[in-house]
Design an enzyme around this catalytic site. Sequence first.
Site, PDB file in Angstrom:
ATOM      1  N   THR A 182      -7.330  -0.297  -3.004  1.00 28.18           N
ATOM      2  CA  THR A 182      -7.264   0.945  -2.213  1.00 28.18           C
ATOM      3  C   THR A 182      -5.838   1.449  -2.092  1.00 28.18           C
ATOM      4  OG1 THR A 182      -9.218   0.429  -0.936  1.00 28.18           O
ATOM      5  CG2 THR A 182      -7.637   1.871   0.116  1.00 28.18           C
TER       6      THR A 182
ATOM      7  N   SER B  82     -10.589  -4.391  -6.625  1.00 27.46           N
ATOM      8  CA  SER B  82     -10.602  -5.862  -6.668  1.00 27.46           C
ATOM      9  C   SER B  82     -12.020  -6.429  -6.730  1.00 27.46           C
ATOM     10  CB  SER B  82      -9.833  -6.464  -5.491  1.00 27.46           C
ATOM     11  OG  SER B  82     -10.558  -6.371  -4.296  1.00 27.46           O
TER      12      SER B  82
ATOM     13  N   ASP C  86     -10.771  -6.392  -0.937  1.00 23.09           N
ATOM     14  CA  ASP C  86     -12.112  -6.979  -0.912  1.00 23.09           C
ATOM     15  C   ASP C  86     -12.154  -8.412  -1.451  1.00 23.09           C
ATOM     16  OD1 ASP C  86     -13.023  -4.714   0.265  1.00 23.09           O
ATOM     17  OD2 ASP C  86     -13.894  -3.840  -1.542  1.00 23.09           O
TER      18      ASP C  86
END
Length: 333
Positions: A15, A58, A90
Amino acid sequence: MQTEKKILLIATGGTIASRPTEQGGLAPAITSEELLNCVPELADLCHIDALQLFNLDSTSMGPAQWQAIVRTVRDNYESYDGFVVAHGTDTMAYTAAALSYMIQNSAKPVVLTGSQKSIYNRDTDARNNLYRAFVYAVSPDAWGVQLVFDSKVILGTRARKTRTRSFNAFSSIDYPETAAFRDLRLVPFLRRPEMPPVQFYERLDPNVFVLRLTPGMRADIIPLLIPYYRALVIESFGVGGLPGGERGEMFSALQHWCRSGRLAVFTTQVPHEGCDMAVYEVGRAVLELPGVMEAGDMMPEAVAVKLMWALGQSADREKVMELFETPVQWDVE
Ligand code: ASP
């Protein structure tokens, strides 16, 4: 605090490096250089080089990407004082555990960080996290594989994502934090230990299956896994046990699994304090089966990844068990 240190930023996506796509979702697109340009004050801390290893959510990362990160750290180890890995949140705890087993006894820090919001968001946590990751990486006490997020520095073997949205997304499970930030002041709690020379491992065997028990689960799932997997992690209930105990169908299935030369490790679904199979009759007999171990207070992420690492080092079950049961980076008490 300008230091003489040289740090390598290894960008992998997540992100922190994401932009909205035409389809409406977020996907990694921002380069390592752009990340650095968003935090100009980093230039006052140390010398930084940046490298874009891949640009992935991820969720799509796994053993091949862990190996690529390890190779990058190994190949650049002599040239830098530390490494910062920008990563999606994640699966960051899995990567942190993997790097902890694959890069052991590193006096130089390997610091994972990421963010809950893209670095270009107005209210992002990315700049804060990236800056703090570097502050930790250049600090005199920094060492080993650590995860820096929000106000915490967490051992790679103890980090878990415990919140999907809040900025304080990671917790240190059943172990003290390595350090904490009070604003920008770093307060260390764990000191760098005496260590033998750094050791890199590249081999992993990903054939590990995690089975989360639910009440009433069919036992015949276990034989179905035999052709594909070498080790089974059983996330049991409470301090641990198998439904039906020694007389249950699960026990027979597990006995068959173990007789085929495979491994099984018991852990618990309870978030804290680990397992102890010797407490209840439904657990005791299981521990007698050859190839069965229990994870104690290790985190499930670390259990799965440590097994992949240990299986990658040897084909011999006894040797794999010995590696698994040897503590690494405070992964088990
Ligand atoms: N899905 C993203 C990732 O793990 C989430 C994040 O980075 O926060 O790459």
